[in-house]
Design an enzyme around this catalytic site. Structure first.
Site, PDB file in Angstrom:
ATOM      1  N   LYS A 162     -18.059 -16.119   2.028  1.00  0.00           N
ATOM      2  CA  LYS A 162     -19.515 -15.929   2.108  1.00  0.00           C
ATOM      3  C   LYS A 162     -20.173 -15.484   0.807  1.00  0.00           C
ATOM      4  O   LYS A 162     -19.697 -14.564   0.151  1.00  0.00           O
ATOM      5  CB  LYS A 162     -19.832 -14.886   3.192  1.00  0.00           C
ATOM      6  CG  LYS A 162     -19.432 -15.325   4.589  1.00  0.00           C
ATOM      7  CD  LYS A 162     -19.692 -14.189   5.549  1.00  0.00           C
ATOM      8  CE  LYS A 162     -19.377 -14.616   6.970  1.00  0.00           C
ATOM      9  NZ  LYS A 162     -19.579 -13.504   7.904  1.00  0.00           N
ATOM     10  N   GLY A 208      -8.192  -7.533  -1.624  1.00  0.00           N
ATOM     11  CA  GLY A 208      -8.274  -8.485  -0.516  1.00  0.00           C
ATOM     12  C   GLY A 208      -7.366  -9.693  -0.633  1.00  0.00           C
ATOM     13  O   GLY A 208      -6.209  -9.596  -1.025  1.00  0.00           O
ATOM     14  N   ARG A 265       0.818  -1.224   0.000  1.00  0.00           N
ATOM     15  CA  ARG A 265       0.000   0.000   0.000  1.00  0.00           C
ATOM     16  C   ARG A 265       0.850   1.271   0.000  1.00  0.00           C
ATOM     17  O   ARG A 265       0.426   2.298  -0.529  1.00  0.00           O
ATOM     18  CB  ARG A 265      -0.944  -0.005   1.211  1.00  0.00           C
ATOM     19  CG  ARG A 265      -2.080  -0.985   1.016  1.00  0.00           C
ATOM     20  CD  ARG A 265      -2.992  -1.029   2.211  1.00  0.00           C
ATOM     21  NE  ARG A 265      -4.169  -1.843   1.903  1.00  0.00           N
ATOM     22  CZ  ARG A 265      -4.998  -2.311   2.815  1.00  0.00           C
ATOM     23  NH1 ARG A 265      -4.790  -2.056   4.081  1.00  0.00           N
ATOM     24  NH2 ARG A 265      -6.037  -3.028   2.454  1.00  0.00           N
ATOM     25  N   GLY A 289     -13.213  -4.114   0.665  1.00  0.00           N
ATOM     26  CA  GLY A 289     -14.628  -3.731   0.687  1.00  0.00           C
ATOM     27  C   GLY A 289     -14.962  -2.683  -0.359  1.00  0.00           C
ATOM     28  O   GLY A 289     -16.037  -2.711  -0.972  1.00  0.00           O
TER      29      GLY A 289
END
Length: 419
Positions: free
Chosen positions: A206, A375, A40, A398
């Site tokens: 999920k 992610g 990052r 996200g």
């Protein structure tokens, strides 16, 4: 509407407040906090180099961890300032606050080309509350606002949205940094009309996290490949036994409607036909989060669509891996979000690694566009040392998902439109 970018600005001698995403993983070693992955930080270098060359006075702001409005020493950005100085090849000043007299005085001493990193904005609870007075205090430090923190752009916080409104109101420019510009280009423009076949690979735990993305991509994709634990919710919806695999029993209707929509739209929707399973056994050891460490025993390939009662599925099997890689080999555009299994454990990493190799190969040899949606997929590619062999890796977890769902990101909406 296209957003103003840092390339459109005249910043010579101006105080430029740059929101960056320096929420990097840190570990304590010999009493010092050490950065374990500096991706990052590296991603912001092009923007920072451009601004220093143009003679801007650069004020960097970021959050780190979840200090919940407290001064938590283990979440200080001081180690980031030291590493950033090494990577930039120039001094980076650090001030142990982000608003108030000390910050204002330090900013007042900056010369064109200087770089200053402020302390963690989340040391103040007003940051996450997007408090207007706190946004005013941040804005007091700057003439121009640049957001290069795509990973935080889905949050309407004081340093991502509030400050932009204040600076904009007083006539200052609010622009996207070079990294933000690339994120919007690849996750937005490039996927608007993708070269076909357009293959989407989705994994992770999920269905609920990705349902809106699946729904949106069903309108664009030619083929969708499903791996990871989310595959077991689809299997359960099809009437198969899932044993101790991670499933979401309350999402069966959602899974069924996805399968029906894929059929109706003629989208090839591939679920694993075999898997790598193991018997999970709780140990008395605890992980960093205080949860019991699971020991996986009797690791084996399962070719039955039903999972034994005592076992959990932890990776796609060899036949599924082969089928998925064959699909990837035909692609002209690939979007990948989420690993195929518990890749952190090498016994369950082959599915993810094989797909990563296939994506890298079709990109390098056939010129396919491969976009990795942030992610764990990025982690997996970096772990397999293939990160530099894909077209683009998003820095947002996200934020990538929300953007792909078609949601407006507050940190992007707050930027000035191009005239």
């Amino acid at each position: 509407m296209a957003k103003l970018t840092v390339k459109d600005l005249n910043v010579r001698g101006k105080r430029v407040f740059v929101r960056v995403d320096y929420n990097v993983p840190l570990e304590e070693k010999d009493g010092q906090m050490v950065i374990t992955d500096e991706t990052r930080i590296r991603e912001t270098l092009p923007t920072l180099k451009l601004l220093t060359e143009q003679g801007a006075k650069i004020i960097l702001a970021a959050h780190l961890g979840r200090p919940k409005g407290q001064r938590e020493p283990s979440m200080s950005l001081r180690p980031v300032a030291a590493r950033l100085a090494e990577l930039l090849g120039r001094p980076v000043a650090f001030v142990d606050d982000c608003v108030g007299e000390k910050a204002e005085k330090t900013v007042g001493l900056l010369q064109p080309g200087d770089v200053l990193l402020l302390e963690n904005v989340r040391y103040y609870k007003e940051e996450e509350a997007n408090d207007a007075a706190f946004a005013e205090k941040l804005a007091k430090l700057a003439d121009v606002y640049v957001n290069d923190a795509f990973g935080a752009a889905h949050r309407a916080h004081a340093s991502t949205e509030g400050i932009a409104r204040v600076i904009s109101k007083r006539g200052g420019a609010c622009a996207a940094g070079l990294l933000m510009e690339r994120e919007l280009k690849f996750l937005g423009d490039e996927l608007e009309n993708p070269a076909r076949p357009f293959i989407v690979i989705l994994g992770g735990a999920k269905v609920s996290d990705k349902i809106l993305v699946i729904d949106r991509l069903l309108e664009k994709a030619n083929t969708i490949l499903i791996g990871g634990a989310m595959a077991y919710t689809f299997r359960l919806a099809q009437g198969f036994k899932t044993g101790k695999s991670l499933v979401e029993p309350d999402k069966l209707d959602v899974a069924k409607s996805v399968l029906a929509k894929a059929k109706e739209r003629g989208v090839k929707f591939l679920l694993p036909s075999d898997d790598v399973i193991a018997v999970p056994v709780k140990t008395d050891k605890l992980d960093k989060k205080g949860k019991a460490v699971i020991d996986y025993q009797q690791v084996r390939v399962n070719t039955d669509m039903n999972c034994p009662d005592d076992a959990a599925g932890l990776d796609i099997g060899p036949a599924s891996t082969k089928a998925f890689c064959e699909e990837v080999a035909k692609a002209k555009t690939i979007l990948w979000n989420g690993p195929m299994g518990l890749f952190e454990d090498k016994r369950f990493a082959e599915g993810t690694n094989a797909v990563a190799r296939a994506v890298a190969e079709v990109t390098q040899k056939l010129g396919a566009k491969s976009i990795i949606g942030g992610g764990d997929s990025v982690k997996a590619l970096n772990k397999a040392k293939l990160g530099d062999q894909v077209t683009f890796m998003s820095t947002g977890g996200g934020a990538s998902l929300e953007f792909l769902e078609g949601k407006e990101l507050p940190g992007v909406a707050a930027l000035s439109d191009k005239k």
